[in-house]
Design an enzyme around this catalytic site. Structure first.
Site, PDB file in Angstrom:
ATOM      1  N   LYS A 148      -4.258  -9.354   7.778  1.00  0.00           N
ATOM      2  CA  LYS A 148      -5.387  -8.758   8.464  1.00  0.00           C
ATOM      3  C   LYS A 148      -6.453  -8.404   7.427  1.00  0.00           C
ATOM      4  O   LYS A 148      -6.090  -8.261   6.268  1.00  0.00           O
ATOM      5  CB  LYS A 148      -4.959  -7.528   9.269  1.00  0.00           C
ATOM      6  CG  LYS A 148      -4.588  -6.313   8.403  1.00  0.00           C
ATOM      7  CD  LYS A 148      -4.342  -5.114   9.256  1.00  0.00           C
ATOM      8  CE  LYS A 148      -5.572  -4.272   9.407  1.00  0.00           C
ATOM      9  NZ  LYS A 148      -5.663  -3.203   8.372  1.00  0.00           N
ATOM     10  N   HIS A 240      -2.438  -2.330  14.441  1.00  0.00           N
ATOM     11  CA  HIS A 240      -1.178  -1.576  14.358  1.00  0.00           C
ATOM     12  C   HIS A 240      -0.882  -0.749  15.619  1.00  0.00           C
ATOM     13  O   HIS A 240       0.210  -0.833  16.183  1.00  0.00           O
ATOM     14  CB  HIS A 240      -1.195  -0.629  13.149  1.00  0.00           C
ATOM     15  CG  HIS A 240      -1.495  -1.297  11.845  1.00  0.00           C
ATOM     16  ND1 HIS A 240      -1.060  -2.569  11.548  1.00  0.00           N
ATOM     17  CD2 HIS A 240      -2.171  -0.885  10.745  1.00  0.00           C
ATOM     18  CE1 HIS A 240      -1.465  -2.895  10.332  1.00  0.00           C
ATOM     19  NE2 HIS A 240      -2.147  -1.891   9.823  1.00  0.00           N
TER      20      HIS A 240
HETATM   21  C1  BG6 Z   1      -3.467  -0.875   6.620  1.00  0.00           C
HETATM   22  C2  BG6 Z   1      -4.817  -0.237   6.764  1.00  0.00           C
HETATM   23  O1  BG6 Z   1      -3.374  -2.005   7.456  1.00  0.00           O
HETATM   24  O2  BG6 Z   1      -2.453   0.058   6.986  1.00  0.00           O
HETATM   25  C3  BG6 Z   1      -4.902   1.030   5.914  1.00  0.00           C
HETATM   26  O3  BG6 Z   1      -5.816  -1.150   6.352  1.00  0.00           O
HETATM   27  C4  BG6 Z   1      -3.753   1.946   6.232  1.00  0.00           C
HETATM   28  O4  BG6 Z   1      -6.144   1.682   6.114  1.00  0.00           O
HETATM   29  C5  BG6 Z   1      -2.425   1.225   6.170  1.00  0.00           C
HETATM   30  O5  BG6 Z   1      -3.777   3.001   5.274  1.00  0.00           O
HETATM   31  C6  BG6 Z   1      -1.295   2.106   6.676  1.00  0.00           C
HETATM   32  O6  BG6 Z   1      -0.066   1.474   6.435  1.00  0.00           O
HETATM   33  P1  BG6 Z   1       1.265   2.325   6.217  1.00  0.00           P
HETATM   34  O7  BG6 Z   1       2.348   1.311   6.176  1.00  0.00           O
HETATM   35  O8  BG6 Z   1       1.085   3.087   4.951  1.00  0.00           O
HETATM   36  O9  BG6 Z   1       1.359   3.244   7.396  1.00  0.00           O
END
Ligand code: BG6
Length: 484
Positions: A148, A240
């Protein structure tokens, strides 16, 4: 409890952007952990490809540093690291030109799984795909992995899908959403579809509402230029949070195979109602005692980009009609916490006097930190003094259940890369899913732009803007605490 590791077939994995941040923090340390777990077969090769002037030895040093810094768990055995590094080599390649491609073609093996990880910005996806085709590097079953952001809106996502489709079939394209690789996210499907207990209750008749929270303590400093053009909607919700919503809301698929699962997820996205203006709160963090404001982090004094979003959604289908879904996500919040709470309705008739406040059935799925689940039920408070009720958790913490083996739970990226090699697309987004998500998101963003919507400011280290609390309060509901 024994951890089962099934080795994958021999492979050549090329990481474009092999010296980039994602390769350093996630891909190389993840591959190393799979190597230690015994999953990487004899003859597996990992080829870092980038523009920089590295040789194999230099790349191995780069990978060693990355592993020592970022591979989690108790696995920093020097001998194992050396063995793993022997699988690594480096290739200098020009993604937009012709340099290096013929040589890459020569070394790729045709009789093993071929995977090409596009760990680069989206503007390079199409040039890479084209060159893999033009130089006859990728065989008919080769897989490409794309990160992404997959597009910026529906139009750009469609264009990207079309560009990739010119050279690769959909079954060869692995669009990563790393949330789908998280342990508890997959467990969500198992809890729902391997138990009889929840399914009869999993609908609007018994579920009052569902809350999905992805709260982060980090700000956007260091990646402000990217983030300021995205905001929480494009960066987190379109992918997400939407994926989490799909897994919670989807119908049981007939089979556990990639298309059956993805067909059901797609139906959820298509059943989403447009969001009413009053059902969405955008926020932006102010400066706090331990950090700058969003405006400073983004280096854009006029920015109206949101670093926080809370919204109420409706999935308009037979199962969910009348049950709201509340989503929220934000940066620089009080705690790092991601969870899904399924909040059940009250019993239809209450026989324990005026203690209604006490009853509470909730299923909480903790995604991070402290992965696990708990189911809150109401019981009698032990002891004399009549029928006093209390609510208690039936707790299932992975750390307690698995003990030391919790270290062996693969990180999202390790699992997903191995799924690519296995050829399992279940945890990857299909092109139509991504497009459907953009089709739902685009009008919301356009509405903000047309209205010149200004985000509400919130204190760094808080739970977000006051208005987001009101989103729930006005309907007699409340968000769960964002706390450690
Ligand atoms: C990423 C985003 O896809 O996911 C970030 O671009 C975010 O902004 C991150 O901080 C969060 O991932 P995780 O696995 O740390 O919850």
């Amino acid at each position: 409890m024994a951890t089962h590791v099934i080795p994958v077939d021999p492979f050549d994995l090329v990481i474009f952007g092999g010296t980039g941040d994602l390769a350093k923090r996630k891909i190389l340390p993840g591959l190393f952990r799979r190597f230690v777990a015994g999953q990487m077969p004899e003859g597996a090769r990992v080829i870092g490809a980038a523009r920089g002037e590295f040789d194999d030895a230099g790349y191995r040093d780069f990978a060693r540093d990355a592993i020592e810094k970022y591979a989690h768990g108790k696995i920093h055995d020097k001998g194992k690291i050396n063995d793993f590094l022997n699988c690594l080599s480096y290739f200098r390649i020009d993604a937009l030109g012709d340099g290096g491609w013929k040589d890459l073609a020569k070394i790729m093996r045709k009789d093993v799984v071929q995977a090409f990880y596009f760990s680069v910005g989206p503007r390079l996806f199409a040039p890479l795909a084209e060159r893999l085709h033009k130089y006859k590097i990728a065989g008919p079953d080769a897989r490409i992995v794309v990160e992404k952001p997959f597009g910026h809106d529906l139009e750009s996502a469609r264009a990207l899908n079309a560009e990739l489709a010119a050279y690769f079939k959909e079954t060869q394209i692995y669009r990563i959403d790393h949330y789908l690789g998280k342990e508890t996210v997959q467990n969500l499907m198992v809890v729902r579809f391997a138990n009889i207990l929840f399914e009869p209750l999993w609908n609007a008749q018994y579920v009052d509402h569902i809350q999905i929270t992805v709260a982060e303590t980090v700000g956007v400093g260091g990646r402000g230029a990217y983030y300021d053009k995205s905001g929480a909607m494009r960066d987190m919700v379109q992918n997400h949070l939407m994926q989490l919503l799909c897994l919670i809301a989807m119908e049981p698929p007939a089979h556990f195979d990639p298309d059956s699962v993805r067909d059901e997820k797609l139906k959820v996205i298509r059943a989403l109602d447009p969001v009413e203006v009053e059902d969405i709160v955008r926020g932006q963090y102010r400066a706090g005692p331990d950090g700058p404001s969003y405006i400073e982090d983004a280096e854009n004094p006029d920015s109206t980009t949101e670093s926080y979003l809370a919204m109420k959604l409706h999935v308009s289908n037979w199962r969910w009609s009348g049950t709201p879904f509340y989503l929220r996500t934000g940066k620089r919040l009080r705690a790092r916490k991601s969870e899904i709470a399924v909040v059940f309705k009250d019993p239809p008739h209450f026989i324990f006097g005026d203690q209604q406040e006490q009853r509470c059935n909730e299923l909480i799925i903790h995604l991070q930190p402290n992965e696990g689940m708990d189911l809150r039920v109401t019981i009698k408070e032990p002891g004399p003094g009549g029928m006093r009720l209390m609510d208690v958790p039936l707790d299932m913490s992975f750390a307690e259940t698995l003990g030391d083996e919790v270290d062996d739970i693969p990180d999202a990226y390790e699992r997903l890369v191995m799924d690519v090699i296995r050829g399992d697309q279940t945890l990857f987004m299909r092109g139509d899913e991504v497009e459907a998500a953009w089709a739902w998101v685009d009008p919301i963003i356009k509405g903000w732009q047309d209205r010149g919507d200004q985000p509400k400011l919130y204190d760094a280290g808080s739970s977000g803007p006051e208005d987001a609390l009101m989103l729930m309060h006005r309907e007699g509901r409340r968000w769960r605490e964002i706390s450690e």
